[in-house]
Write an enzyme that holds these catalytic residues in place. Sequence first.
Site, mmCIF file in Angstrom:
data_model
loop_
_atom_site.group_PDB
_atom_site.id
_atom_site.type_symbol
_atom_site.label_atom_id
_atom_site.label_comp_id
_atom_site.label_asym_id
_atom_site.label_seq_id
_atom_site.Cartn_x
_atom_site.Cartn_y
_atom_site.Cartn_z
ATOM 1 N N GLY A 52 0.881 5.977 -14.567
ATOM 2 C CA GLY A 52 1.396 4.636 -14.329
ATOM 3 C C GLY A 52 1.498 4.290 -12.859
ATOM 4 N N CYS A 56 2.825 0.950 -12.158
ATOM 5 C CA CYS A 56 3.807 -0.133 -12.128
ATOM 6 C C CYS A 56 5.018 0.219 -12.981
ATOM 7 C CB CYS A 56 3.193 -1.424 -12.668
ATOM 8 S SG CYS A 56 1.592 -1.851 -11.952
ATOM 9 N N GLY A 79 5.207 2.747 -8.213
ATOM 10 C CA GLY A 79 6.032 1.819 -7.454
ATOM 11 C C GLY A 79 6.990 1.126 -8.404
ATOM 12 N N ASN A 139 6.299 -5.483 -10.645
ATOM 13 C CA ASN A 139 6.079 -4.302 -9.809
ATOM 14 C C ASN A 139 5.993 -4.724 -8.335
ATOM 15 O OD1 ASN A 139 3.519 -5.618 -10.212
ATOM 16 N ND2 ASN A 139 2.589 -3.790 -9.337
ATOM 17 N N PRO A 140 5.804 -3.779 -7.389
ATOM 18 C CA PRO A 140 5.878 -4.137 -5.964
ATOM 19 C C PRO A 140 4.905 -5.197 -5.476
ATOM 20 C CG PRO A 140 6.202 -1.791 -6.187
ATOM 21 C CD PRO A 140 5.851 -2.305 -7.559
ATOM 22 N N CYS A 141 3.755 -5.335 -6.096
ATOM 23 C CA CYS A 141 2.809 -6.361 -5.608
ATOM 24 C C CYS A 141 2.775 -7.606 -6.464
ATOM 25 C CB CYS A 141 1.423 -5.749 -5.499
ATOM 26 S SG CYS A 141 1.308 -4.560 -4.165
ATOM 27 N N GLY A 142 3.639 -7.687 -7.450
ATOM 28 C CA GLY A 142 3.831 -8.933 -8.172
ATOM 29 C C GLY A 142 2.888 -9.217 -9.306
ATOM 30 N N GLU A 143 1.937 -8.316 -9.572
ATOM 31 C CA GLU A 143 0.924 -8.639 -10.587
ATOM 32 C C GLU A 143 1.287 -8.193 -11.992
ATOM 33 O OE1 GLU A 143 -0.170 -4.400 -9.528
ATOM 34 O OE2 GLU A 143 0.623 -6.168 -8.490
ATOM 35 N N PRO A 172 -3.828 -5.009 -6.807
ATOM 36 C CA PRO A 172 -4.442 -4.596 -5.541
ATOM 37 C C PRO A 172 -5.373 -3.415 -5.763
ATOM 38 C CG PRO A 172 -2.070 -4.831 -5.319
ATOM 39 C CD PRO A 172 -2.361 -4.892 -6.775
ATOM 40 N N THR A 173 -6.426 -3.344 -4.981
ATOM 41 C CA THR A 173 -7.466 -2.329 -5.237
ATOM 42 C C THR A 173 -7.957 -1.683 -3.953
ATOM 43 O OG1 THR A 173 -9.218 -3.999 -5.109
ATOM 44 C CG2 THR A 173 -8.267 -3.584 -7.283
#
Length: 732
Positions: free
Chosen positions: A83, A85, A113, A262-266, A408-409
């Site tokens: 995982g 997220c 995260g 999660n930390p990047c919002g997606e 993010p990738t």
Amino acid sequence: MRLSDNGQKVFEARYAQKNENGEIIETFEQAVFRLSRTAASVEDEENKVWEEKFSSVIGDLLFIPSTPIWANIGKPDRPWQPGACFVLAVEDSLDSMYQTLKETAAVFKSGGGVGYNFSTIRPKGALVQSTKGKASGVVELIKLYDASSNMVMQGGVRRGASMGILNVDHPEIIDFIKAKMDGSLTNFNISVGITDAFMEALENGEEWPLVFNGDTYESVSAIELWQLISNAAHACGDPGIIFIDRLQQYNPVPGNPLDCTNPCGEQPLSPGESCLLGSINLAKMINPDGQANFDLLASTVGTAIRFLDNLIDAAQYPLPLIEESTKATRKVGLGLTGLHDALIMAGLAYDSAEGREFAGQLTQYIQQQAHETSRELAKEKGCFPAWEESIFYPDDTRRNAACITIAPTGSVTAMAGCEGYGMEPIFAVAYTKNTNVAGDFEVFSPLFLDECKKHGVTEEVLAEVARQGTCQNVSGIPEDVARIFKGAQDIDNTDHILMQAEVQKYVENAVSKTINLPSTATPEVIEECYLMAYRLGLKGITVFRDGCKKGTVTVGKDKKEENTGSLNRGEILPRPISAHGITQRLDTGCGKIYLTVNYQPDSGKILETFITTGSDGGCLVYTEATSRLISLAIRGGIGVDKVIEQLTGTHSCPSYMLARGKGKGVSAGKSCASAIARKLAQLKKELDVQCNGGSQVLDDKKEDSLICEICGQELNRLEGCYVCNNCGFSKC
């Protein structure tokens, strides 16, 4: 199964299995089979068939799993935790706050995260009934969590990353909005949870009540609060915006509230849930004629969804609650990378209506195929356990409550060999790359160079492109080439948002993307971006104004060379008679070392260094030799920046990397030499400020967070994260 040079660097630094000495003992091909074998092991039958299918799509770089999968799955010395997220609940009690902090450490250690919504925490100054004292509040709690993140590496790969959300009606919202403007909270992304009611109050110019547990603490102007959010984002890139009601509106299991990501919002998740990620490489899905290969796309999506779903069962979870919650909904996050590569191959501009339409078609097709695969898996293996409480019951059988996420990738894009990260446009067609051997040189987009070669663009014209960092309005670049090859900073913010909105239509979770703004953008422009995002149905938005944080690669030539004086060749300045000094401790793979830097107090110019080892080990001869050579180079007229470049470019130290892999708190870098280089760079900047610009001292963590942990280059902002254009490393 062959990676590009950059892809190989990322694989070896972050994902390859290593022995006890930190030496690489696994090839990329072996790693592919490691992942595939583990995912296929949960099949009731035809394990070998599925192992081969998984190996084919991953090995051919059609589908690229996310970092925790590469770093953990199938390794004998790591928990099989796939995982990326996670969301954890924080309740308004001391026990809950510290229990969640403990759970966070377990998640970080396994490579994930974490996101939190802190709206349940009583505001600063509120009465604590049990002690009759006053509450420390939300921001102080976030500072505690942020400090803890420095102690735990995510899967031994990077510092823990977190998302902190506070709803817009919380009494501490103003302090929360300002929380990152002083450069603190370096391990947190923060976002304001915006409600539909607030947007209505904003539109009507009304007062907005700040409420906790039914009590109204004060009322503020909705317009002024909105402007404060925009001003803070203009100054430092935070906070972002999460449209909190929209998360719940599209919740597949409405009984499990969604108020956090999660930390990047997606990835919106309920407390305790986790989600594992992977990306389809769209650059591999375009035929030579520029048309999409939908047959290949369909088969890749189907195999990828099954792979991710299988890992939910193969996984080892950091906490029992997370295992229970994750298996109840079986959410997976299949996304994409190389969108801009695909558009370029199709001859379409990122900022055109045709480009957006094509991106929407590809995303819609991925979603359709993913949902169909989930239905087939439900018939074969059963629906997710919470299916009867979901929006799909009773007619639509599903194996997974959600399937599509645009994440993010950074590292996986480098592995895939794409130029566009995730759904972002390419950063620039040309930028300056710093090396420690060949010095600075210009890097061109390979896709751009190929197109220029077809059109006979001359070296002189390319030199001008390198100088400007863009091919826009450069004489000699054909109009069709300039139309297609726009970097992130060449694209208007409205076109960024329109592309995100088009893709979001076919993503049941959310989209991680950065809306890049020029340094000249005003807070009013950011307000317009936020309003546009809300009106177009986005679930969240992150803007980043160029220059609001230090760091990023150089686009175009605007560099000032250090003046190293007028010494003759071979001339060495004598040691200073007197100087001021600073001593800093560094924690390395072998033990502590102490770096002393002597400098001129009037100018801040560094004159020499001394390096000694601590009592717990280290190579005294090496450190002494390094110290002498650094001092000799400086007194010989070589700029400190050049010394730093050389030290940064050294190879990784096995002891250093092994210590980091075990979670020990080593200083940033990959060896003693690179750690010394980073500290020199930090001290040089501090001295420049202290001696030439006042008394401000730069924050060590803030500066360090913008430097790549693998190669030492500066990072640029993409997808809500910082990404290294040199090696593909990403930090969220």
